[in-house]
Structure formats: structure tokens, C-alpha cells
Design a protein around this motif. Structure first.
Motif, PDB file in Angstrom:
ATOM      1  N   GLU A   1      84.291  46.175  23.477  1.00  0.00           N
ATOM      2  CA  GLU A   1      85.152  46.779  22.582  1.00  0.00           C
ATOM      3  C   GLU A   1      84.591  47.683  21.726  1.00  0.00           C
ATOM      4  OE1 GLU A   1      84.336  43.115  19.138  1.00  0.00           O
ATOM      5  OE2 GLU A   1      85.299  41.649  20.976  1.00  0.00           O
ATOM      6  N   PRO A   2      84.710  48.900  22.409  1.00  0.00           N
ATOM      7  CA  PRO A   2      84.553  50.159  21.824  1.00  0.00           C
ATOM      8  C   PRO A   2      84.982  50.993  21.135  1.00  0.00           C
ATOM      9  CG  PRO A   2      85.551  50.011  24.204  1.00  0.00           C
ATOM     10  CD  PRO A   2      85.167  48.442  24.289  1.00  0.00           C
ATOM     11  N   ALA A   3      84.794  51.698  20.151  1.00  0.00           N
ATOM     12  CA  ALA A   3      85.939  52.425  19.199  1.00  0.00           C
ATOM     13  C   ALA A   3      86.475  53.933  20.247  1.00  0.00           C
ATOM     14  CB  ALA A   3      85.367  53.045  18.353  1.00  0.00           C
ATOM     15  N   LEU A   4      85.420  53.988  21.289  1.00  0.00           N
ATOM     16  CA  LEU A   4      86.067  55.351  22.401  1.00  0.00           C
ATOM     17  C   LEU A   4      85.391  55.206  23.753  1.00  0.00           C
ATOM     18  CD1 LEU A   4      86.647  58.505  22.074  1.00  0.00           C
ATOM     19  CD2 LEU A   4      83.944  58.754  21.856  1.00  0.00           C
ATOM     20  N   MET A   5      86.819  55.626  24.508  1.00  0.00           N
ATOM     21  CA  MET A   5      86.368  55.357  25.733  1.00  0.00           C
ATOM     22  C   MET A   5      85.915  56.658  26.596  1.00  0.00           C
ATOM     23  SD  MET A   5      86.324  52.183  27.889  1.00  0.00           S
ATOM     24  CE  MET A   5      87.155  52.553  28.700  1.00  0.00           C
ATOM     25  N   LEU A   6      85.371  57.121  27.023  1.00  0.00           N
ATOM     26  CA  LEU A   6      84.995  58.633  28.106  1.00  0.00           C
ATOM     27  C   LEU A   6      85.398  57.665  29.851  1.00  0.00           C
ATOM     28  CD1 LEU A   6      81.879  59.508  26.219  1.00  0.00           C
ATOM     29  CD2 LEU A   6      84.113  60.014  25.802  1.00  0.00           C
ATOM     30  N   TYR A   7      86.392  58.412  30.105  1.00  0.00           N
ATOM     31  CA  TYR A   7      86.605  58.695  31.470  1.00  0.00           C
ATOM     32  C   TYR A   7      85.719  60.214  32.614  1.00  0.00           C
ATOM     33  CZ  TYR A   7      89.959  54.692  30.036  1.00  0.00           C
ATOM     34  OH  TYR A   7      90.645  54.177  29.410  1.00  0.00           O
ATOM     35  N   ASP A   8      85.029  59.758  33.099  1.00  0.00           N
ATOM     36  CA  ASP A   8      84.680  61.279  34.045  1.00  0.00           C
ATOM     37  C   ASP A   8      85.521  60.720  35.231  1.00  0.00           C
ATOM     38  OD1 ASP A   8      82.991  63.356  34.723  1.00  0.00           O
ATOM     39  OD2 ASP A   8      81.909  61.900  34.276  1.00  0.00           O
TER      40      ASP A   8
ATOM     41  N   ILE B   1      80.665  52.804  22.702  1.00  0.00           N
ATOM     42  CA  ILE B   1      81.692  53.723  23.440  1.00  0.00           C
ATOM     43  C   ILE B   1      81.368  53.876  24.615  1.00  0.00           C
ATOM     44  CG2 ILE B   1      81.462  57.240  23.525  1.00  0.00           C
ATOM     45  CD1 ILE B   1      79.306  57.548  21.342  1.00  0.00           C
ATOM     46  N   GLY B   2      82.829  53.516  25.067  1.00  0.00           N
ATOM     47  CA  GLY B   2      82.580  53.012  26.883  1.00  0.00           C
ATOM     48  C   GLY B   2      82.571  54.369  27.903  1.00  0.00           C
ATOM     49  N   MET B   3      81.836  53.759  28.203  1.00  0.00           N
ATOM     50  CA  MET B   3      81.967  54.970  29.534  1.00  0.00           C
ATOM     51  C   MET B   3      82.183  54.640  30.879  1.00  0.00           C
ATOM     52  SD  MET B   3      80.503  58.221  29.629  1.00  0.00           S
ATOM     53  CE  MET B   3      80.339  59.542  31.308  1.00  0.00           C
ATOM     54  N   VAL B   4      83.408  55.690  32.068  1.00  0.00           N
ATOM     55  CA  VAL B   4      84.209  54.978  33.349  1.00  0.00           C
ATOM     56  C   VAL B   4      83.548  55.437  34.493  1.00  0.00           C
ATOM     57  CG1 VAL B   4      85.569  54.692  34.480  1.00  0.00           C
ATOM     58  CG2 VAL B   4      85.662  53.149  32.320  1.00  0.00           C
ATOM     59  N   PHE B   5      82.517  55.863  35.404  1.00  0.00           N
ATOM     60  CA  PHE B   5      82.065  56.792  36.477  1.00  0.00           C
ATOM     61  C   PHE B   5      82.648  57.400  36.649  1.00  0.00           C
ATOM     62  CE2 PHE B   5      78.141  54.437  33.491  1.00  0.00           C
ATOM     63  CZ  PHE B   5      77.970  55.683  32.735  1.00  0.00           C
ATOM     64  N   GLN B   6      82.700  57.946  37.498  1.00  0.00           N
ATOM     65  CA  GLN B   6      83.490  58.559  39.347  1.00  0.00           C
ATOM     66  C   GLN B   6      82.814  57.065  40.691  1.00  0.00           C
ATOM     67  OE1 GLN B   6      81.983  62.427  40.553  1.00  0.00           O
ATOM     68  NE2 GLN B   6      82.108  62.992  38.851  1.00  0.00           N
ATOM     69  N   ASN B   7      81.998  56.831  40.055  1.00  0.00           N
ATOM     70  CA  ASN B   7      81.551  55.664  41.397  1.00  0.00           C
ATOM     71  C   ASN B   7      81.249  54.227  41.359  1.00  0.00           C
ATOM     72  OD1 ASN B   7      81.610  57.670  43.327  1.00  0.00           O
ATOM     73  ND2 ASN B   7      79.793  58.364  42.369  1.00  0.00           N
TER      74      ASN B   7
ATOM     75  N   ARG C   1      88.878  49.476  38.422  1.00  0.00           N
ATOM     76  CA  ARG C   1      89.557  48.623  36.899  1.00  0.00           C
ATOM     77  C   ARG C   1      88.762  47.097  36.849  1.00  0.00           C
ATOM     78  NH1 ARG C   1      94.739  46.068  39.685  1.00  0.00           N
ATOM     79  NH2 ARG C   1      93.776  47.127  41.262  1.00  0.00           N
ATOM     80  N   VAL C   2      87.424  47.093  37.377  1.00  0.00           N
ATOM     81  CA  VAL C   2      87.085  46.618  36.596  1.00  0.00           C
ATOM     82  C   VAL C   2      85.578  46.763  36.095  1.00  0.00           C
ATOM     83  CG1 VAL C   2      84.328  44.635  37.813  1.00  0.00           C
ATOM     84  CG2 VAL C   2      87.581  45.005  39.126  1.00  0.00           C
ATOM     85  N   ALA C   3      85.415  47.971  36.493  1.00  0.00           N
ATOM     86  CA  ALA C   3      84.236  49.063  36.008  1.00  0.00           C
ATOM     87  C   ALA C   3      85.164  49.481  34.711  1.00  0.00           C
ATOM     88  CB  ALA C   3      84.698  50.158  36.472  1.00  0.00           C
ATOM     89  N   ILE C   4      86.579  49.542  34.174  1.00  0.00           N
ATOM     90  CA  ILE C   4      86.817  49.403  32.662  1.00  0.00           C
ATOM     91  C   ILE C   4      86.929  48.335  31.817  1.00  0.00           C
ATOM     92  CG2 ILE C   4      89.408  50.183  31.932  1.00  0.00           C
ATOM     93  CD1 ILE C   4      90.249  52.112  34.129  1.00  0.00           C
ATOM     94  N   ALA C   5      87.084  47.057  32.579  1.00  0.00           N
ATOM     95  CA  ALA C   5      86.958  46.021  32.021  1.00  0.00           C
ATOM     96  C   ALA C   5      86.073  45.701  31.836  1.00  0.00           C
ATOM     97  CB  ALA C   5      87.549  45.117  33.221  1.00  0.00           C
ATOM     98  N   ARG C   6      85.120  46.572  32.138  1.00  0.00           N
ATOM     99  CA  ARG C   6      83.200  45.760  31.913  1.00  0.00           C
ATOM    100  C   ARG C   6      83.166  47.275  30.635  1.00  0.00           C
ATOM    101  NH1 ARG C   6      78.801  48.480  35.648  1.00  0.00           N
ATOM    102  NH2 ARG C   6      79.794  50.200  35.590  1.00  0.00           N
ATOM    103  N   ALA C   7      83.409  47.966  30.684  1.00  0.00           N
ATOM    104  CA  ALA C   7      83.005  48.606  29.508  1.00  0.00           C
ATOM    105  C   ALA C   7      83.757  48.230  27.903  1.00  0.00           C
ATOM    106  CB  ALA C   7      84.075  50.030  29.447  1.00  0.00           C
ATOM    107  N   LEU C   8      85.341  47.944  28.463  1.00  0.00           N
ATOM    108  CA  LEU C   8      86.112  47.449  27.097  1.00  0.00           C
ATOM    109  C   LEU C   8      85.742  46.235  26.749  1.00  0.00           C
ATOM    110  CD1 LEU C   8      89.387  47.799  28.885  1.00  0.00           C
ATOM    111  CD2 LEU C   8      88.876  49.126  26.869  1.00  0.00           C
TER     112      LEU C   8
END
Length: 242
Positions: free
Chosen positions: A155-162, A80-86, A145-152
Motif C-alpha cells: 500500500e505505497p504512497a509512491l511508485m517508482l518504476y525503473d 515507496i514501491g519499487m518495480v525493477f527491470q528484471n 505484472r506480478v512484481a507490480i502487484a507485489r509492490a502494491l
């Protein structure tokens, strides 16, 4: 892919989530809308096991995870990938090494393979020339965008964006939303907390409106923005930027 049922969450006796349920099918994008303090971010943290629920069920990819023992939580979070505000990037590491770190340490990927994958992901988020740049050398949009790449990279099955664009200057918002839209259109299952109504209209399959810790309204994106909505939702939408 994800089925949360009757989620309750309290902090010091104050109910923040009250009987919240939602379902996300594989390949769908679900957008959570609602005023500040409505429980959206807390719900996301519960789905990612960053916060334990007070009661309720979370079934992820066929497995109940709400009561996962503490020692096994990290294993669930790998998917489960997680992308935070900051952004939450490591300031002492380059963009490439921020992305490669977790695969090396958590999944035991060889450093060479992890860095090769990191370069591929930097291409995917349109930052192929920023591999050796440190976070303080990047704009806010580039850091996200680096944070998104880090989550990817996990190889998550689900991405969560806060609220991934809330800390960005307006001119940087579009570049992050474009990457998120591309991921959604290529089949990444995602749950997005955002105030970007244009993104929700373009990308969401379903929209859930939260208010006071509860689900106040849910509909397909076409219905949510095209049909007559409850008065509370109409009032919220009327106050948002076009």
C-alpha cells in the motif's frame, strides 16, 4: 508528495548525479527520459534509499528522508514501491505468495488476509488465473505484472518504476504499460524511468530529461512533446522509435 533538491551522488569520486532537483505532487506521474548512463536509475535508487546521496535533500510526504538512519530505512521503504527491470521475483514461490510475503513478514498481516489481498491485486493487474503459477511458468510481461502487484501489496504512497519494460519482448510491453497507465489514472503517484515515448505522451503529467547526471530540460508533457525543445532533447527524441 516528493521534493528532491540539489541531489549529488558520486561513486569512487565519479559524479553520477550533479545538482538534481525534482518535485512530484500527489497523484502525478513524472517520467524521466534520457540516454543510458545519464543517471536516471541512480536517481531512482537514491529516492528509494537503496543508495545514499552524497549530498542534498529528499522530502517525502513532508518528511526529510535523505539522511534516514540505517535502522529506519526499511520503514520508509514500506511506503515507496519499487518495480525493477528484471522482476526480482522469488522463484520458489507462487505468484500469490510472492505478493503476500511482504505484508505477512513486514506489516504483520495475517496470512489469510494477505493472500486475500494478493488475489485482489492479481485481479487488478489482470492475472486472476495465475495465483498458483510460479515465475518460470509465466511470461516476462506476466512476471512484471506480478512484481507490480507485489509492490502494491505494501500500500505505497509512491511508485517508482525503473525501466519496467526494458527486459520484455515487444509484444509483452503493452500489457505492462496498460497496468501502469491504469494505476496512474486512478491517482497513484509515480516516477517512471522509461524509453516508451508513447506512454510518456499518454500518461505523464511532467517530463524530466536527464543528460550527464544533470536535469537538462523539464516541462509538462504537453509542452515537452508539443513545443520546441532544446537541441539535445530534439536529437534524443529523433533517435527514439516512434
Amino acid at each position: 508528495m516528493l521534493d528532491a533538491a540539489s541531489i549529488w551522488k558520486s561513486f569512487d569520486g565519479v559524479e553520477v548525479l550533479r545538482d538534481v532537483s525534482l518535485t512530484v505532487r500527489q497523484g502525478e506521474c513524472l517520467v524521466l527520459l534520457g540516454p543510458s548512463g545519464s543517471g536516471k536509475s541512480t536517481l531512482l535508487r537514491c529516492l528509494n534509499l537503496l543508495e545514499p546521496v552524497s549530498s542534498g535533500s529528499i522530502v517525502f510526504d513532508g518528511t526529510e528522508i535523505a539522511n534516514t538512519p540505517r535502522g529506519q530505512v526499511a520503514k520508509v521503504r514500506q511506503r515507496i514501491g519499487m518495480v525493477f527491470q528484471n522482476f526480482e521475483l522469488f522463484q520458489h514461490l507462487s505468484a500469490l505468495d510472492n505478493i503476500a510475503l511482504a505484508p505477512i513478514r513486514v506489516r504483520n498481516v495475517s496470512p489469510d488476509r494477505a493472500r486475500e489481498q494478493a488475489r485482489t491485486l492479481l485481479d487488478r493487474v489482470h492475472l486472476p488465473d495465475k495465483a498458483d503459477s510460479f515465475p518460470d511458468e509465466l511470461s516476462g510481461g506476466q512476471q512484471q505484472r506480478v512484481a507490480i502487484a507485489r509492490a502494491l501489496a505494501m500500500e505505497p504512497a509512491l511508485m517508482l518504476y525503473d525501466e519496467p519494460t526494458s527486459a520484455l519482448d515487444p509484444e509483452m510491453v503493452g500489457e505492462v504499460l496498460a497496468v501502469m497507465q491504469d494505476l496512474a489514472e486512478t491517482g497513484m503517484t509515480s516516477v517512471v524511468v522509461t524509453h516508451e515515448l508513447g506512454f510518456a505522451r499518454r500518461v505523464a503529467d511532467h517530463v524530466v530529461f536527464m543528460d550527464g547526471g544533470q536535469v537538462a530540460h523539464r516541462a509538462s508533457a504537453a509542452s515537452f512533446f508539443g513545443d520546441k525543445a532544446p537541441e539535445r532533447v530534439e536529437r534524443f527524441l529523433s533517435r527514439m522509435p516512434a
